[in-house]
Design an enzyme around this catalytic site. Sequence first.
Site, mmCIF file in Angstrom:
data_model
loop_
_atom_site.group_PDB
_atom_site.id
_atom_site.type_symbol
_atom_site.label_atom_id
_atom_site.label_comp_id
_atom_site.label_asym_id
_atom_site.label_seq_id
_atom_site.Cartn_x
_atom_site.Cartn_y
_atom_site.Cartn_z
ATOM 1 C CG HIS A 46 26.656 36.892 82.918
ATOM 2 N ND1 HIS A 46 26.924 37.022 84.253
ATOM 3 C CD2 HIS A 46 26.321 35.606 82.724
ATOM 4 C CE1 HIS A 46 26.766 35.846 84.841
ATOM 5 N NE2 HIS A 46 26.395 34.968 83.931
ATOM 6 C CG ASN B 77 29.460 32.445 81.083
ATOM 7 O OD1 ASN B 77 30.616 32.776 80.824
ATOM 8 N ND2 ASN B 77 28.665 33.155 81.875
ATOM 9 C CD1 TRP B 78 33.375 26.729 80.358
ATOM 10 C CD2 TRP B 78 35.246 26.940 79.138
ATOM 11 N NE1 TRP B 78 33.572 25.551 79.680
ATOM 12 C CE2 TRP B 78 34.708 25.641 78.926
ATOM 13 C CE3 TRP B 78 36.431 27.287 78.469
ATOM 14 C CZ2 TRP B 78 35.301 24.718 78.070
ATOM 15 C CZ3 TRP B 78 37.025 26.362 77.616
ATOM 16 C CH2 TRP B 78 36.471 25.095 77.422
ATOM 17 C CE LYS B 79 29.300 32.247 85.297
ATOM 18 N NZ LYS B 79 28.453 32.442 86.455
ATOM 19 C CB SER C 63 22.208 26.358 89.886
ATOM 20 O OG SER C 63 22.965 27.275 90.662
ATOM 21 N N GLY D 240 25.329 30.345 90.112
ATOM 22 C CA GLY D 240 26.469 29.912 90.913
ATOM 23 C C GLY D 240 26.142 29.614 92.356
ATOM 24 C CD GLU E 150 29.053 35.992 87.029
ATOM 25 O OE1 GLU E 150 29.893 35.840 86.116
ATOM 26 O OE2 GLU E 150 28.465 35.035 87.570
ATOM 27 C CD GLU F 87 22.563 33.298 82.907
ATOM 28 O OE1 GLU F 87 22.994 32.145 82.904
ATOM 29 O OE2 GLU F 87 23.300 34.285 82.968
ATOM 30 N N GLY G 33 27.242 27.742 83.606
ATOM 31 C CA GLY G 33 28.527 28.153 84.148
ATOM 32 C C GLY G 33 29.258 26.965 84.744
ATOM 33 N N GLY G 34 29.167 26.813 86.059
ATOM 34 C CA GLY G 34 29.949 25.819 86.789
ATOM 35 C C GLY G 34 29.894 24.408 86.215
HETATM 36 P P1 PGA Z 1 25.980 28.733 86.853
HETATM 37 O O1 PGA Z 1 26.197 30.047 85.964
HETATM 38 O O2 PGA Z 1 25.537 27.644 85.887
HETATM 39 O O3 PGA Z 1 27.311 28.457 87.462
HETATM 40 O O4 PGA Z 1 24.929 29.050 87.821
HETATM 41 C C1 PGA Z 1 25.325 30.382 84.916
HETATM 42 C C2 PGA Z 1 25.743 31.676 84.293
HETATM 43 O O5 PGA Z 1 26.193 32.577 85.012
HETATM 44 O O6 PGA Z 1 25.627 31.866 83.059
#
Ligand code: PGA
Length: 264
Positions: A104, A10-12, A222, A182, A106, A176, A243-244
């Site tokens: 998600h 998930n590159w956001k 994470s 993050g 966010e 999640e 994500g990251g």
């Molecule tokens: P993260 O994000 O791996 O950077 O914690 C995961 C996500 O939001 O899907």
Amino acid sequence: MNRKPIFAANWKMNKGAVETEDFVKSFLSKIQGQNFAAEIVIAPPFIALPKLADLLHTATAVQNAHAIQIGAQNCSEYDSGAYTGEISVLMLREFFVHYVILGHSERRSIFGETDASINAKLKKAREANLKPIFCIGETLAEREGGKLESVLRTQVTEGLKDISEKDLAETVIAYEPVWAIGTGVTATSQQAQDAHAFVRSLIAELYGADAAGKIRIQYGGSVKPGNAAELMACPDIDGALIGGAALEPQSFLDIIRNGTVQAQ
Ligand code: PGA
């Protein structure tokens, strides 16, 4: 139960078309000649989907391209019309999108998405034969307040309201914990396993044991190369939403590699 793990990047709001091309070329060259017993998904920003489709699905597509499925990070609950800024499921289909991340945290916390709007998007995604990656998870305050199970129960029950068993079978759930996204703080494998087992039991309540045994539940928050193996070794964890650590090809690959060995 033999569930194929699924690792989704998930590159956001990171990487436009140019960086997408750089990543994909590098990633594909690294996986050359390798076969993973896992599904791999990349969900870039909408604007990079045409580039990704071009790289993976045209006649000139680079080698190993079939190894990656395309994901989107959201979709509209509407078909077309006066919805400024929205992207429909049929538009996504034009670019060979197979998966769509929905709900998600966010989207829930920053953009005000509700269980009801997420449910509407899930239905719309299934109408277009897209596979939802349906995200759920509790905040730290909810966990500390002893509300973990009631929060997950509401998100699952409302989010999957009136979703048929057939459509559920094409859905992936991503657990999640919001406090782990993050932040660099990962849930311990025990915390993650407990939550996953609870979510699977909710699916059993709603759809029966067979559906519960088949549905894939990813962990997200994470995930890194260093913790992927331990997390994926848990019996109810079937991959990761990353994500990251999925912004860099080697790191994404190391997560898949470390996680897949354990998930066998
Ligand atoms: P993260 O994000 O791996 O950077 O914690 C995961 C996500 O939001 O899907």
